[in-house]
Design an enzyme around this catalytic site. Structure first.
Site, PDB file in Angstrom:
ATOM      1  CG  HIS A  69      -1.758   1.240   1.454  1.00 42.16           C
ATOM      2  ND1 HIS A  69      -3.020   1.231   0.975  1.00 42.16           N
ATOM      3  CD2 HIS A  69      -1.406   2.302   2.212  1.00 42.16           C
ATOM      4  CE1 HIS A  69      -3.635   2.533   1.285  1.00 42.16           C
ATOM      5  NE2 HIS A  69      -2.518   3.443   1.907  1.00 42.16           N
ATOM      6  CD  GLU A  70       1.647   3.378   3.833  1.00 42.77           C
ATOM      7  OE1 GLU A  70       2.130   4.556   3.215  1.00 42.77           O
ATOM      8  OE2 GLU A  70       0.838   3.249   4.352  1.00 42.77           O
ATOM      9  CD  GLU A  79      -5.108   6.310   1.956  1.00 44.10           C
ATOM     10  OE1 GLU A  79      -4.753   5.292   2.334  1.00 44.10           O
ATOM     11  OE2 GLU A  79      -4.151   7.227   2.013  1.00 44.10           O
ATOM     12  CG  HIS A  96       0.146   6.150  -0.884  1.00 45.33           C
ATOM     13  ND1 HIS A  96      -1.101   6.672  -1.140  1.00 45.33           N
ATOM     14  CD2 HIS A  96      -0.277   5.664   0.245  1.00 45.33           C
ATOM     15  CE1 HIS A  96      -2.072   6.466  -0.347  1.00 45.33           C
ATOM     16  NE2 HIS A  96      -1.420   5.788   0.627  1.00 45.33           N
TER      17      HIS A  96
END
Length: 281
Positions: free
Chosen positions: A152-153, A209, A156
């Site tokens: 997820h990070e 997100e 980004h």
């Protein structure tokens, strides 16, 4: 001036501001990543005043400061076993980033573990990653759940969400300044601030997100981690926040319930990729 003239003047001022906002301070539509199996293909608008290189340079400086401070306080990479585990998971994910953007494979990736009670992890532009021990010790993620967090990070950073948000803020600031000057009204600026929150901050934050979730699940699946672990991870996160202040990593995220529902769909979508990775071992 008549009421009609005032209304025309207000409309003209608003039109001028909306023009500036639409131009997004010199922004251009770009596609930072390929869509992948999860189909993340939204056009992003980036300001010409904020280049990827400039933002990455700033990120590198900030990361170096954070790492230096943690080292000075004996908080950097204290537990060798934890560090080795985090880096092993991260490297498997990094090996898959070319699916979304080939140039990211050559980024100068770094991964560190910082001793802190915060339940948090992040990846700066250009691939600078930090995981806090609070996440490891309190959530106790499996390797697959840790892959969901890191995926997820990393996503980004791949999508350059930080640059996109800076571009949005610059455009909003310019637009509100124009409106305030034209109308001579500070009250309009307050209204404009609320409008900008609705138009930019909240919707795009949720969009970011959701994109990072979907891309992160795909990175994890391609790396051989069960994508369903993203669901169990956020259930743990939701439980950790029950009756308490939410973990830092949840502060700007959608609710656990809505996130879990979206992740369940994404996990099933990329399950064939996970099965293929498992078969290739």
């Amino acid at each position: 001036m008549t009421d009609g003239g005032k209304r025309r003047g207000a409309r003209s001022a608003l039109a001028s501001t909306l023009f500036v906002l639409a131009a997004l301070g010199g922004c251009a539509g770009v596609h930072t990543t390929q869509s992948g199996a999860v189909g993340v293909d939204r056009t992003q608008y980036m300001s010409s005043l904020v280049s990827s290189q400039d933002l990455q340079k700033e990120a590198d400086q900030q990361y170096a400061t954070i790492i230096s401070q943690a080292k000075a306080k004996n908080l950097l990479d204290v537990n060798a076993q934890q560090v080795a585990r985090v880096r092993a998971v991260a490297q498997r994910l990094i090996a898959q980033v070319g699916t979304f953007r080939p140039d990211a494979a050559s980024w100068n990736w770094e991964v560190h573990v910082i001793s802190s009670s915060e339940v948090n992890a992040w990846c700066m532009p250009g691939g600078k990653i930090a995981v806090y021990t609070g996440l490891l010790d309190q959530i106790k993620p499996t390797d697959a759940e840790l892959a969901a967090v890191l995926g997820h990070e990393i996503s980004h950073a791949l999508r350059e969400h930080a640059r996109e948000r800076v571009s949005q803020q610059m455009a909003t600031s310019v637009g509100l300044s124009v409106l305030s000057v034209v109308t001579g009204s500070t009250a309009v600026s307050d209204l404009g601030g609320k409008l900008s929150d609705v138009m930019f901050t909240l919707p795009n934050s949720r969009t970011h997100e959701a994109e990072a979730d979907r891309m992160g699940v795909e990175l994890a699946a391609r790396a051989g981690y069960d994508p369903n672990a993203a669901v169990s991870l956020w259930r743990k996160m939701g439980a950790a926040s029950a009756g308490n202040a939410p973990p830092e990593i949840l502060s700007t995220h959608p609710s656990a319930e809505s996130r879990i529902a979206d992740l369940q769909v994404a996990a099933q979508q990329v399950m064939p990729l996970y099965q293929q990775a498992q078969a290739g071992k």
